[in-house]
Scaffold this active site. Structure first.
Site, PDB file in Angstrom:
ATOM      1  CG  ASP A   5      -1.865  -1.120   1.298  1.00 53.62           C
ATOM      2  OD1 ASP A   5      -2.182  -1.666   0.229  1.00 53.62           O
ATOM      3  OD2 ASP A   5      -2.318  -1.457   2.414  1.00 53.62           O
ATOM      4  CG  LEU A   6       0.362   6.173  -0.848  1.00 50.83           C
ATOM      5  CD1 LEU A   6       1.198   6.320  -2.113  1.00 50.83           C
ATOM      6  CD2 LEU A   6      -0.810   7.145  -0.874  1.00 50.83           C
TER       7      LEU A   6
END
Ligand code: URA
Length: 228
Positions: free
Chosen positions: A100-101
């Protein structure tokens, strides 16, 4: 393949630039000067440029310690992408899977499509170990809950290995890679994740690789991954 592709893949410029350069400065192949970019070569050909032997490297493999704020993609409209952190002229390198970011940690980057495919295949049960920090104290039975299949709505998890560090920090090792899986598993036991870092991916561990840094894999690591 053509000589201009060989040289472009090895970082000697675009095919157009190479075509021009060959005209001025022919390369030597098997002792013969070659000016023609379409000259056929293969992965075992040795091309001499100004007496320097150039051999073809088909695949590159890197382990990146992904920082937060980077997307696991080749391009993105809103955020920087992990590929921005890798200095390579190759255009075919891709991240193997996604973090994820806001997740940090171990990310394999390669242009070896077969290996990429194999490591992501659910059949191969590649182990991924995550360091997790949570908002609320972890329940005493967290390990038991994670070791059982958990129904997360759209899928049921495989047993995962939980190791508590203290009441808000732990490691979780999973063999799958569903969307937001670790965050969703902790959410399911009432402990939203505040920080997530992947410590290892298969045999690759971060060790002293700083956030944002990367290194090439060793020949031994590549062999071990290929025999996974
Ligand atoms: N699980 C998550 O929730 N996020 C990641 O980035 C990786 C695994």
């Amino acid at each position: 393949m053509r000589l201009d592709k060989f040289l472009a893949d090895m970082g000697f410029g675009t095919r157009k630039e190479i075509k021009k350069a060959l005209k001025k400065n022919p390369v030597l192949i098997d002792g013969r000067p070659i000016k023609d970019g379409s000259y056929p070569v293969d992965e075992d050909t040795i091309v001499y440029i100004d007496d320097q032997p150039i051999s073809y490297i088909k695949y590159e493999y890197y382990l990146l310690n992904k920082p937060q704020g980077y997307v696991c993609a080749i391009t993105d409209n809103r955020y920087p992408v992990v590929m921005d952190l890798i200095e390579s002229w190759r255009h075919d390198l891709v991240p193997v899977g996604r973090l994820d970011l806001d997740t940090e940690g171990a990310l394999l980057i390669t242009n070896d499509g077969d290996l990429n495919h194999r490591l992501l295949s659910p059949k191969h049960h590649v182990q991924k170990k995550y360091y997790v920090e949570v908002e609320k104290p972890l329940p005493a039975n967290a390990g038991d809950q994670f070791s059982q299949p958990m129904d997360l709505g759209d899928f049921v998890t495989q047993p995962a290995v939980f190791e508590a560090i203290d009441d808000t920090r732990a490691y979780l090792t999973i063999t799958e890679g569903k969307f937001h899986q670790v965050k969703r598993m902790f959410e399911a036991i009432g402990c939203p994740v505040t920080y997530l870092r992947r410590e290892s991916f298969s045999i690759l561990t971060l060790e002293d690789l700083e956030t944002g840094q990367y290194r090439a894999l060793t020949a031994n690591e590549i062999e071990l991954l290929q025999n996974q």
